[in-house]
Design a protein around this motif. Structure first.
Motif, short mmCIF file in Angstrom:
data_model
loop_
_atom_site.label_atom_id
_atom_site.label_comp_id
_atom_site.label_asym_id
_atom_site.label_seq_id
_atom_site.Cartn_x
_atom_site.Cartn_y
_atom_site.Cartn_z
N GLY A 103 0.80 -1.22 0.00
CA GLY A 103 0.00 0.00 0.00
C GLY A 103 0.84 1.27 0.00
O GLY A 103 0.30 2.37 -0.10
N HIS A 107 -0.52 4.88 -1.27
CA HIS A 107 -0.67 5.88 -0.20
C HIS A 107 0.00 7.19 -0.61
O HIS A 107 -0.56 8.27 -0.46
CB HIS A 107 -0.07 5.35 1.11
CG HIS A 107 -0.14 6.32 2.24
ND1 HIS A 107 0.93 7.10 2.62
CD2 HIS A 107 -1.16 6.68 3.04
CE1 HIS A 107 0.57 7.88 3.62
NE2 HIS A 107 -0.69 7.64 3.89
N ARG A 128 -5.88 -7.18 -4.34
CA ARG A 128 -5.26 -6.71 -3.10
C ARG A 128 -4.79 -7.92 -2.31
O ARG A 128 -5.48 -8.93 -2.23
CB ARG A 128 -6.27 -5.91 -2.27
CG ARG A 128 -5.64 -5.32 -1.00
CD ARG A 128 -6.51 -4.30 -0.33
NE ARG A 128 -7.71 -4.90 0.21
CZ ARG A 128 -8.70 -4.21 0.80
NH1 ARG A 128 -8.63 -2.90 0.89
NH2 ARG A 128 -9.76 -4.85 1.26
N PRO A 130 -4.24 -8.93 1.23
CA PRO A 130 -4.55 -8.44 2.58
C PRO A 130 -3.45 -8.73 3.60
O PRO A 130 -3.22 -7.93 4.50
CB PRO A 130 -5.83 -9.19 2.98
CG PRO A 130 -6.11 -10.16 1.91
CD PRO A 130 -5.12 -10.02 0.81
N VAL A 133 -0.63 -5.86 3.63
CA VAL A 133 -0.89 -4.43 3.76
C VAL A 133 -0.20 -3.84 4.99
O VAL A 133 -0.43 -4.24 6.11
CB VAL A 133 -2.41 -4.14 3.81
CG1 VAL A 133 -2.66 -2.69 4.21
CG2 VAL A 133 -3.05 -4.42 2.47
N GLN A 134 0.68 -2.89 4.74
CA GLN A 134 1.38 -2.18 5.82
C GLN A 134 0.76 -0.80 6.05
O GLN A 134 0.81 -0.28 7.15
CB GLN A 134 2.86 -2.00 5.48
CG GLN A 134 3.63 -3.30 5.45
CD GLN A 134 5.05 -3.11 5.00
OE1 GLN A 134 5.55 -1.98 4.92
NE2 GLN A 134 5.73 -4.20 4.70
N VAL A 135 0.26 -0.20 4.97
CA VAL A 135 -0.35 1.11 5.05
C VAL A 135 -1.79 0.96 4.56
O VAL A 135 -2.02 0.49 3.45
CB VAL A 135 0.39 2.13 4.15
CG1 VAL A 135 -0.21 3.52 4.31
CG2 VAL A 135 1.87 2.14 4.46
N GLU A 136 -2.75 1.35 5.39
CA GLU A 136 -4.15 1.27 4.98
C GLU A 136 -4.45 2.32 3.91
O GLU A 136 -4.22 3.50 4.12
CB GLU A 136 -5.07 1.52 6.19
CG GLU A 136 -5.31 0.29 7.06
CD GLU A 136 -6.02 -0.85 6.33
OE1 GLU A 136 -6.81 -0.58 5.39
OE2 GLU A 136 -5.77 -2.00 6.70
N VAL A 137 -4.95 1.87 2.78
CA VAL A 137 -5.34 2.78 1.71
C VAL A 137 -6.84 2.61 1.50
O VAL A 137 -7.31 1.47 1.36
CB VAL A 137 -4.58 2.47 0.41
CG1 VAL A 137 -4.95 3.45 -0.67
CG2 VAL A 137 -3.08 2.50 0.65
N PRO A 138 -7.60 3.70 1.50
CA PRO A 138 -9.04 3.57 1.30
C PRO A 138 -9.36 3.16 -0.14
O PRO A 138 -9.13 3.93 -1.06
CB PRO A 138 -9.59 4.96 1.62
CG PRO A 138 -8.44 5.90 1.42
CD PRO A 138 -7.19 5.11 1.67
N GLU A 145 -9.48 -10.15 -3.36
CA GLU A 145 -8.41 -10.32 -2.37
C GLU A 145 -7.71 -11.62 -2.71
O GLU A 145 -8.36 -12.65 -2.94
CB GLU A 145 -9.01 -10.41 -0.98
CG GLU A 145 -9.95 -9.27 -0.66
CD GLU A 145 -9.60 -8.57 0.63
OE1 GLU A 145 -9.82 -9.16 1.68
OE2 GLU A 145 -9.09 -7.43 0.55
#
Ligand code: XMP
Ligand code: MG
Length: 178
Positions: A103, A107, A128, A130, A133-138, A145
């Motif tokens: 992410g 980001h 994606r 799951p 994921v280190q950085v949450e991206v909306p 997934e």
């Protein structure tokens, strides 16, 4: 030797998913002028197939970025190799991505595009991971997934190969040994 160990998203899966996502996107952006922004080169296939499901007034633009990092780890330092042609002020922008892994790249891209005065900036990604994921991206529009494995096809490459496959598959680790 087989190049792939498993097809995880078939051509038919992709087509049906894009039918559904594009219907939702058309509804959400009804009456609005929409700019699709693709990140080269991985997003080329999903962009082409999504854009052809949009009204003919939809516009496409492209960016190329490179992430700096040590080895295979992205550091979050991103450099623009090719910027957009379009001025984003007042525009409704939908970033079209092939895959979100950590992410980090997306980001950074979201922050960058949001600083350009767009009316809205949202994200659509076909895939994606799951677990990674280190950085949450909306993500407003999500395709599939997938497990935390290296995948190729439908725009995704290993050493610039396999981008043209119509499906997404797990690359046989033996291929890295070439
Ligand atoms: P982030 O910043 O989300 O980076 O970690 C996402 C980018 O990493 C690449 N990537 C892959 N490319 N198979 C690929 O061919 C994969 O399984 C894969 N996972 C990540 C891709 O360029 C994406 O934009
Ligand atoms: Mg790549």
């Amino acid at each position: 030797m087989d190049d792939f160990t498993k097809v995880i998203v078939s051509e038919n899966d992709i087509s049906r998913k894009l039918d559904a996502l594009s219907a939702q996107i058309r509804e959400d952006y009804e009456g609005k002028d929409l700019l699709l922004v693709g990140v080269l080169k991985g997003a080329v296939m999903v962009m082409a197939d999504l854009a052809r499901r949009m009204p003919p007034t939809v516009q496409m633009d492209w960016m190329a970025v490179s992430s700096y990092g040590s080895g295979t780890k992205s550091s979050g330092v991103v450099r623009i190799l090719k910027d957009l042609d379009a001025d984003l002020s007042g525009r409704h922008v939908l970033i079209v991505e092939d895959i979100i892994d950590t992410g980090i790249t997306l980001h950074w891209l979201l922050g960058n595009l949001r600083s350009r005065g767009a009316a809205s900036v949202e994200v659509m990604t076909l895939l994606r991971k799951p677990d990674a994921v280190q950085v949450e991206v909306p993500v407003k529009y999500l395709g599939f997934e997938i497990p935390n494995e290296f995948v190729v096809g439908y725009g995704l490459d290993y050493a610039e190969r396999y981008r043209t496959l119509p499906f997404v598959a797990i690359l046989n680790p033996a291929v890295y040994g070439d």
